[in-house]
Design an enzyme around this catalytic site. Sequence first.
Site, PDB file in Angstrom:
ATOM      1  N   LYS A 115       0.845  -1.203  -0.007  1.00  0.00           N
ATOM      2  CA  LYS A 115       0.014   0.034  -0.104  1.00  0.00           C
ATOM      3  C   LYS A 115       0.721   1.426   0.058  1.00  0.00           C
ATOM      4  O   LYS A 115       0.563   2.423  -0.658  1.00  0.00           O
ATOM      5  CB  LYS A 115      -0.929  -0.006   1.032  1.00  0.00           C
ATOM      6  CG  LYS A 115      -2.083  -1.095   1.145  1.00  0.00           C
ATOM      7  CD  LYS A 115      -2.782  -1.096   2.321  1.00  0.00           C
ATOM      8  CE  LYS A 115      -4.332  -1.982   2.218  1.00  0.00           C
ATOM      9  NZ  LYS A 115      -3.775  -3.392   2.195  1.00  0.00           N
ATOM     10  N   GLU A 199      -3.626   6.653   8.451  1.00  0.00           N
ATOM     11  CA  GLU A 199      -4.376   7.747   7.774  1.00  0.00           C
ATOM     12  C   GLU A 199      -5.667   7.821   8.474  1.00  0.00           C
ATOM     13  O   GLU A 199      -6.095   7.458   9.406  1.00  0.00           O
ATOM     14  CB  GLU A 199      -4.775   7.252   6.379  1.00  0.00           C
ATOM     15  CG  GLU A 199      -5.522   5.665   6.573  1.00  0.00           C
ATOM     16  CD  GLU A 199      -5.556   5.100   5.025  1.00  0.00           C
ATOM     17  OE1 GLU A 199      -4.929   5.345   4.091  1.00  0.00           O
ATOM     18  OE2 GLU A 199      -6.765   4.493   4.831  1.00  0.00           O
ATOM     19  N   HIS A 234     -14.397  -6.746   7.254  1.00  0.00           N
ATOM     20  CA  HIS A 234     -13.606  -6.106   6.296  1.00  0.00           C
ATOM     21  C   HIS A 234     -13.436  -7.063   4.950  1.00  0.00           C
ATOM     22  O   HIS A 234     -12.764  -6.791   4.207  1.00  0.00           O
ATOM     23  CB  HIS A 234     -12.216  -5.717   6.699  1.00  0.00           C
ATOM     24  CG  HIS A 234     -12.200  -4.723   7.735  1.00  0.00           C
ATOM     25  ND1 HIS A 234     -12.505  -3.574   7.842  1.00  0.00           N
ATOM     26  CD2 HIS A 234     -11.910  -5.119   9.147  1.00  0.00           C
ATOM     27  CE1 HIS A 234     -12.547  -2.848   8.967  1.00  0.00           C
ATOM     28  NE2 HIS A 234     -12.164  -3.658   9.695  1.00  0.00           N
ATOM     29  N   ARG A 291      -5.050  -8.587 -10.175  1.00  0.00           N
ATOM     30  CA  ARG A 291      -5.836  -9.804 -10.422  1.00  0.00           C
ATOM     31  C   ARG A 291      -7.137  -9.861 -10.878  1.00  0.00           C
ATOM     32  O   ARG A 291      -7.756  -8.623 -10.851  1.00  0.00           O
ATOM     33  CB  ARG A 291      -5.522 -10.898  -9.364  1.00  0.00           C
ATOM     34  CG  ARG A 291      -6.210 -10.216  -8.130  1.00  0.00           C
ATOM     35  CD  ARG A 291      -6.249 -11.059  -6.963  1.00  0.00           C
ATOM     36  NE  ARG A 291      -6.688 -10.604  -5.711  1.00  0.00           N
ATOM     37  CZ  ARG A 291      -7.814 -10.162  -5.518  1.00  0.00           C
ATOM     38  NH1 ARG A 291      -8.788 -10.571  -6.181  1.00  0.00           N
ATOM     39  NH2 ARG A 291      -7.917  -9.721  -4.118  1.00  0.00           N
TER      40      ARG A 291
END
Length: 480
Positions: A115, A199, A234, A291
């Site tokens: 990330k 973040e 999640h 993908r």
Amino acid sequence: MKKILVANRGEIALRVMKTARKMGIKTVAVFSTVDRNAPHVKYADEAVCVGEAPSNKSYLLGDKIIELAKSLNVDGIHPGYGFLSENAEFAEKVEQNNITWIGPGSKAIRIMGSKLAAKDAVKDYDIPMVPGIDEAITDPERAKRIAAEIGFPILIKASAGGGGKGMRIVEQEKDLEDQMKRAISEAESAFGDGSVFIEKYIGSPRHIEIQVLSDTWGNYLHLFERECSIQRRHQKVVEEAPSVVLNEELRQKMGEAAVKVAKACDYVGAGTVEFLLDENKNFYFLEMNTRLQVEHPVTELITGIDLVEQQIRVARGEVLKFSQQDLKISGHAVELRVYAEDPLEDFMPSVGTLEKYRGPSGEGVRLDDGFEEGMEVPIYYDPMLAKLITYGKSREEAIQRMLQAIKDYEVKGVSTTLPFGKFVFEHEAFRSGNFDTHFVKKYYSAEKLQSQTEEEARLAAIIAIRQYLEDREQLRLPNN
């Protein structure tokens, strides 16, 4: 390309093989000892056992899979999703052995697999980002200073993460140090990489992703969005296309941003750029999945494009035969991931034998599955049995077809997420389009599902008794 090895199992292996057969390409299945009689093994032209049941002794043995591919004169390897699909080293080795890798280059996989590296790659492309820090952090005191700048609540995220692992929401400064240690520990355990970053936590976001497609000739385009906000732990459970909250202007902006992300890493093939959309319709880059996505069928249904076919054509060096202007959204599609999980027991995996397994069919119904009646659901892999997808001219029609398909789906022997899917598709928040990633937290509980199920059983019993009494009364009537 005359022969493809599919380095995967279950429904995705079968789905790739069906397109390959349609294109006149032979297929090779690999399987573990526990999957010997699986449908993807029976469907393939050739099948080879790659090892024992645990994935680290079978489906994750990249070198062994490559050697098998070479011995069988395979031209290309399709990784599906999961397992080795986002393993840059495996992709590189496939190409080094003169086998075509049906996916993006290893460079793109490496960049977007982190990330932090992904944020760095796209920072010059004017892509909106969630406020925060774009480098790994381990010092709690520095983390506190950053959190004070961007404001609580904050989100601690694993750089190499996915599926909610290594992720912690921190509401107050006093909890930051402990939650940071937990996130680092979990990231190290899950990914072998304890790098985390911070973040701003977006309170009520929607999870919107854009399907991108590019070739080796410099052509990039997007195939619109998918709404993926219905999640548990999640992880996505329900997806749809298009999203009810995007207008044409926002759709175009997000599509253009996704294409920029793909260009930032010289992406080739089919990929997905994920965004968070806040309550004010501001969108922020989240990550890129290098993908094919689990939920790709909803995009195929609204565009008429076979994404696996395009992956193969791009890997063969062909030019995309359509442009952005050629693509149009037609109708609406919804998808339910049917997991062997018990929604009444916090979605715990449910293993056992499929004593009865009959999938739905009919107009606008698509079932991508990899199981048959009588098969065991193994404990070694992801518990997804199938993907149930329905299509309609309108969202309402797609939802109604989904509810009928769920009703027609017969599974005995294991618990599934079918009752949960019914709960979602019947819920007013979902039907109105007024929901976000906290849908499960806000509206769902095992007690509510249990109560709904019991009430439906009670009503069914009343109707049955009424019908019985009416039938008996009619039988008593004398003949004229």
